[in-house]
Enzyme design. Structure first.
Site, PDB file in Angstrom:
ATOM      1  N   ASP A   8       0.968  -1.389  -0.222  1.00  0.00           N
ATOM      2  CA  ASP A   8       0.161   0.076   0.031  1.00  0.00           C
ATOM      3  C   ASP A   8       0.873   1.294  -0.013  1.00  0.00           C
ATOM      4  OD1 ASP A   8       0.776   0.322   2.663  1.00  0.00           O
ATOM      5  OD2 ASP A   8      -1.233   0.185   3.493  1.00  0.00           O
ATOM      6  N   HIS A   9       0.332   2.511   0.022  1.00  0.00           N
ATOM      7  CA  HIS A   9       0.853   3.804  -0.041  1.00  0.00           C
ATOM      8  C   HIS A   9       2.228   3.902   1.154  1.00  0.00           C
ATOM      9  CE1 HIS A   9      -2.417   3.813   2.664  1.00  0.00           C
ATOM     10  NE2 HIS A   9      -1.829   4.990   3.363  1.00  0.00           N
ATOM     11  N   CYS A  65       2.619  -3.479   3.792  1.00  0.00           N
ATOM     12  CA  CYS A  65       1.823  -2.346   4.104  1.00  0.00           C
ATOM     13  C   CYS A  65       2.321  -1.701   5.717  1.00  0.00           C
ATOM     14  CB  CYS A  65       0.116  -2.608   4.631  1.00  0.00           C
ATOM     15  SG  CYS A  65      -0.175  -3.852   5.776  1.00  0.00           S
ATOM     16  N   GLY A  66       1.231  -1.007   6.308  1.00  0.00           N
ATOM     17  CA  GLY A  66       2.229  -0.185   7.409  1.00  0.00           C
ATOM     18  C   GLY A  66       2.696  -1.194   8.441  1.00  0.00           C
ATOM     19  N   THR A  67       1.855  -2.115   8.833  1.00  0.00           N
ATOM     20  CA  THR A  67       2.394  -3.187   9.923  1.00  0.00           C
ATOM     21  C   THR A  67       2.506  -4.574   9.177  1.00  0.00           C
ATOM     22  OG1 THR A  67       0.024  -3.935  10.292  1.00  0.00           O
ATOM     23  CG2 THR A  67       0.924  -2.058  11.697  1.00  0.00           C
ATOM     24  N   GLY A  68       1.984  -4.939   8.063  1.00  0.00           N
ATOM     25  CA  GLY A  68       2.132  -6.067   7.468  1.00  0.00           C
ATOM     26  C   GLY A  68       0.490  -7.075   7.574  1.00  0.00           C
ATOM     27  N   GLY A  70      -2.762  -6.042   7.880  1.00  0.00           N
ATOM     28  CA  GLY A  70      -3.871  -5.856   6.881  1.00  0.00           C
ATOM     29  C   GLY A  70      -3.581  -6.562   5.563  1.00  0.00           C
ATOM     30  N   HIS A  98       8.245 -25.124   8.203  1.00  0.00           N
ATOM     31  CA  HIS A  98       7.343 -25.498   8.927  1.00  0.00           C
ATOM     32  C   HIS A  98       5.914 -25.445   8.448  1.00  0.00           C
ATOM     33  CE1 HIS A  98       9.535 -26.532  13.087  1.00  0.00           C
ATOM     34  NE2 HIS A  98      10.252 -26.802  11.963  1.00  0.00           N
ATOM     35  N   ASN A  99       5.604 -24.203   8.084  1.00  0.00           N
ATOM     36  CA  ASN A  99       4.218 -23.965   7.555  1.00  0.00           C
ATOM     37  C   ASN A  99       4.018 -23.879   5.975  1.00  0.00           C
ATOM     38  OD1 ASN A  99       4.946 -21.756  10.000  1.00  0.00           O
ATOM     39  ND2 ASN A  99       3.488 -23.380  10.556  1.00  0.00           N
ATOM     40  N   ARG A 109       6.174   0.365   8.445  1.00  0.00           N
ATOM     41  CA  ARG A 109       6.429   1.045   9.612  1.00  0.00           C
ATOM     42  C   ARG A 109       6.817   0.450  10.928  1.00  0.00           C
ATOM     43  NH1 ARG A 109       0.365   3.799   8.972  1.00  0.00           N
ATOM     44  NH2 ARG A 109       0.804   5.639   7.493  1.00  0.00           N
ATOM     45  N   ARG A 132       6.050 -34.458   8.896  1.00  0.00           N
ATOM     46  CA  ARG A 132       5.044 -34.302   9.851  1.00  0.00           C
ATOM     47  C   ARG A 132       4.353 -32.734   9.728  1.00  0.00           C
ATOM     48  NH1 ARG A 132       9.445 -32.404  12.648  1.00  0.00           N
ATOM     49  NH2 ARG A 132       9.124 -30.951  14.173  1.00  0.00           N
ATOM     50  N   HIS A 133       4.887 -31.969   9.104  1.00  0.00           N
ATOM     51  CA  HIS A 133       4.566 -30.698   8.706  1.00  0.00           C
ATOM     52  C   HIS A 133       3.213 -30.630   7.820  1.00  0.00           C
ATOM     53  CE1 HIS A 133       7.383 -29.052  11.776  1.00  0.00           C
ATOM     54  NE2 HIS A 133       8.329 -29.840  10.917  1.00  0.00           N
ATOM     55  N   ARG A 136      -0.155 -31.076   9.153  1.00  0.00           N
ATOM     56  CA  ARG A 136      -0.687 -29.938   9.930  1.00  0.00           C
ATOM     57  C   ARG A 136      -0.796 -28.988   8.782  1.00  0.00           C
ATOM     58  NH1 ARG A 136       4.407 -30.734  13.874  1.00  0.00           N
ATOM     59  NH2 ARG A 136       3.514 -32.417  15.079  1.00  0.00           N
TER      60      ARG A 136
END
Ligand code: RB5
Length: 154
Positions: A8-9, A65-68, A70, A98-99, A109, A132-133, A136
């Site tokens: 984003d901006h 984005c600002g925090t990641g 959203g 793992h994921n 930010r 095993r991952h 999950r």
């Protein structure tokens, strides 16, 4: 390897730095915007990144984005997307090992550009361990599939 990039901006400068870093690593970048400093809505770009990865247009995605938060929430709404916000390299690495995360998100930010590059490198250099991952990870997508089936039956 092709990586879809969305932002984003708040993250124009960081996106440019990440894009350059990826290109220096020999990675092709699909820059899905935004390209303008004007205020915009992060869900638009999270969705674009998620769709590019889920549709096979890109191998992986990076969303900023600002925090990641959203933009990762938006990307994660796309079927098959495992989006993770990572503000440090350890989580980024483990999110791959793992994921099997396929979209990495972070906040312009929250962290600096050098930390962002380190996070990207750890994420890209990590290898999914499977085993095993996989059970999950399959369980995560089974949640998605159960909900779609229930909605279809209504
Ligand atoms: C935009 O002000 C900000 O809300 C956005 O960049 C992001 O931090 C949302 O999660």
């Amino acid at each position: 390897m092709k990586i879809a990039l969305g932002n984003d901006h708040t993250a124009l400068e960081m996106k440019a730095a990440v894009k350059q870093h990826l290109e220096e690593r020999g990675i092709e970048v699909l820059d899905l915007g935004t390209h303008s400093p004007e205020n915009c809505d992060y869900p638009v770009y999270g969705e674009k990144v998620g769709l590019a990865v889920a549709g096979g247009e890109a191998d992986l995605g990076i969303a900023i984005c600002g925090t990641g938060v959203g933009i990762s929430l938006a990307a994660g709404k796309i079927r098959g997307i495992r989006a993770c916000v990572c503000s440090e390299p350890y989580t980024a690495k483990l999110s791959r090992m793992h994921n099997n995360s396929n979209v990495l998100a972070f906040g312009a930010r929250v962290i600096g550009i050098e930390m962002a590059k380190m996070i990207v490198d750890q994420w890209l250099d990590a290898v999914y361990e499977g085993g095993r991952h996989q059970r999950r990870v399959d369980m995560i997508h089974a949640i998605e599939e159960r909900q779609y089936r229930q909605e279809e039956q209504r």
